[in-house]
Design a protein around this motif. Structure first.
Motif, short mmCIF file in Angstrom:
data_model
loop_
_atom_site.label_atom_id
_atom_site.label_comp_id
_atom_site.label_asym_id
_atom_site.label_seq_id
_atom_site.Cartn_x
_atom_site.Cartn_y
_atom_site.Cartn_z
N LEU A 149 41.92 57.53 15.33
CA LEU A 149 42.03 56.13 15.75
C LEU A 149 40.76 55.73 16.49
CD1 LEU A 149 45.69 56.09 17.17
CD2 LEU A 149 44.91 55.78 14.80
N ASN A 150 40.20 54.61 16.10
CA ASN A 150 39.02 54.10 16.77
C ASN A 150 39.44 53.27 17.99
OD1 ASN A 150 36.34 53.63 17.29
ND2 ASN A 150 35.98 52.30 15.53
N THR A 151 38.49 52.66 18.65
CA THR A 151 38.72 51.88 19.85
C THR A 151 39.72 50.74 19.63
OG1 THR A 151 37.61 50.47 21.50
CG2 THR A 151 36.74 50.41 19.28
N ARG A 152 40.51 50.43 20.65
CA ARG A 152 41.48 49.31 20.63
C ARG A 152 42.33 49.31 19.36
NH1 ARG A 152 39.91 45.42 24.64
NH2 ARG A 152 37.74 45.60 25.29
N ALA A 269 25.54 37.47 16.55
CA ALA A 269 26.88 37.10 16.99
C ALA A 269 27.91 38.13 16.55
CB ALA A 269 27.25 35.72 16.45
N ASP A 270 27.76 38.66 15.33
CA ASP A 270 28.70 39.67 14.83
C ASP A 270 28.49 41.02 15.53
OD1 ASP A 270 29.80 37.82 13.08
OD2 ASP A 270 28.39 38.32 11.47
N VAL A 271 27.25 41.31 15.88
CA VAL A 271 26.97 42.54 16.63
C VAL A 271 27.65 42.50 17.99
CG1 VAL A 271 25.14 43.87 17.77
CG2 VAL A 271 24.79 43.00 15.45
N ILE A 272 27.60 41.35 18.65
CA ILE A 272 28.25 41.20 19.95
C ILE A 272 29.77 41.35 19.81
CG2 ILE A 272 28.71 39.61 21.85
CD1 ILE A 272 25.90 40.78 21.83
N VAL A 273 30.34 40.80 18.76
CA VAL A 273 31.77 40.95 18.52
C VAL A 273 32.14 42.42 18.38
CG1 VAL A 273 33.63 40.55 16.84
CG2 VAL A 273 32.12 38.67 17.50
N GLU A 274 31.32 43.17 17.65
CA GLU A 274 31.59 44.61 17.45
C GLU A 274 31.44 45.38 18.76
OE1 GLU A 274 32.64 47.92 14.94
OE2 GLU A 274 32.91 45.74 14.90
N TYR A 278 34.35 47.91 21.81
CA TYR A 278 34.19 49.21 22.46
C TYR A 278 34.00 49.13 23.96
CZ TYR A 278 33.43 50.97 17.73
OH TYR A 278 33.59 51.30 16.40
N ARG A 279 33.82 47.95 24.47
CA ARG A 279 33.41 47.77 25.87
C ARG A 279 34.51 47.07 26.65
NH1 ARG A 279 31.05 43.78 28.88
NH2 ARG A 279 29.47 44.41 30.41
#
Length: 330
Positions: A149-152, A269-274, A278-279
């Motif tokens: 399972l990955n984050t969230r 914008a998509d990088v920030i969403v990704e 994780y943060r």
């Protein structure tokens, strides 16, 4: 009384400049840096060619540090002297901010969403397994069946005959590794993905499901049609439709399992969403002119503060840190 930022006071030379550069790097990636620290850092690094060279040397070495070592630097601040520490007032502000959010949640228990991901949504309340921000967990569900399972990520287990034969992926991302003859099904949205061997990944975010075949074959069933995926193939579907099969670069798709995020000309914008997945807290991009700028690179999940700093420097963004892990980039 706060300690002075690195570089204050008498002139420094040689190894002392390098030590100051390391302290600056640690401060700027610690989560404690403020706007005034960024201004002081720019003045420091522009002070002379020697300052710039010392910073470049330290930066190259910092980038070469493996993620576990970077994590150690954050968990044990004494490994590199820190110029300043979070104040009691800042901590109090964070507690007050979180307290207000929790109070609001209690007052509106019928809310169906989770601001900043601080508590699970209603759909996730009855999940059998759930990971927090930045957490990854492997479930050994049966002999020959492993699910990471990955984050969230939230899942429900589907059992038959006393053994888990599938999962309902409520939200997030899961990777399934199967031994020969170990059939397994992942239900996400309105689709079902089934394999009898090999490896595949399913990502379910904001109503869209993406299924990737890593090895073997995967059968994806949807009310709008069925797709058979082979290694290095992917398909997306939502509530009403299923797309065409496309080829993918597995090194990019599966990088999260190796603790990395890989982007290839991806919108900022998509990088920030990704990164937000994780943060803890939330990064908010308020600079519209930078939203569509392409980003290419590899970033360690364990060092997202470093990734954000690199993005800030690359696109000339200003950063403002707020309580509860909120970071505004403008």
């Amino acid at each position: 009384m706060k300690a002075a930022p690195p570089g204050n006071g008498r002139p420094a030379y040689g190894s002392e400049l390098e030590a100051q550069a390391w302290r600056w790097l640690h401060l700027l990636h610690s989560g404690d840096a403020r706007e005034i620290d960024a201004r002081r850092f720019r003045r420091w690094v522009c002070n002379s060619p020697a300052h710039q060279a010392a910073y470049n040397t330290a930066k190259r070495r910092w980038d070469a540090i493996e993620p576990p070592a970077r994590e150690l630097l954050r968990r044990k601040p004494g490994a590199v002297p820190r110029p300043l520490h979070r104040t009691d007032r800042a901590l109090h502000g964070r507690r007050a901010f979180l307290g207000a959010a929790v109070g609001a949640a209690a007052a509106g228990a019928a809310a169906v969403y989770s601001p900043l991901g601080w508590w699970p949504t209603i759909d996730e309340w009855d999940a059998d397994d759930r990971t927090a921000a930045g957490e990854q967990r492997t479930l050994a569900l049966a002999d020959g069946i492993d699910v990471t399972l990955n984050t969230r990520t939230s899942v429900r287990r589907h059992a038959s005959g006393g053994r888990t034969v599938g999962l309902g992926l409520i939200n997030g991302e899961a990777a399934v590794d199967l031994g020969a003859g170990r059939a397994f099904t992942v239900v996400a949205g309105t689709g079902r993905s089934r394999a009898e061997s090999g490896s595949f990944e399913v990502r379910h975010l904001e109503g869209t499901v993406c299924v990737t075949c890593v090895a073997g074959t995967v059968r994806v069933e949807h009310p709008a049609g069925t797709r058979i995926l082979y290694a290095r193939q992917q398909v997306r579907h939502d509530a009403g439709s299923i797309g065409d099969i496309s080829g993918v670069e597995l090194a990019t798709v599966t990088a999260w399992r190796d603790g990395m995020l890989v982007f290839d000309r991806t919108r900022l914008a998509d990088v920030i969403v990704e990164i937000n997945r994780y943060r803890a807290g939330r990064v908010m991009l308020m600079n519209d002119s930078a939203r569509n700028r392409p980003v290419s690179g590899r970033f360690a999940i364990a060092s997202l503060d470093l990734a954000l700093w690199q993005l800030q420097e690359s696109f000339g963004l200003r950063a403002r840190a707020l309580p509860a892990g909120v970071l505004i980039l403008s």
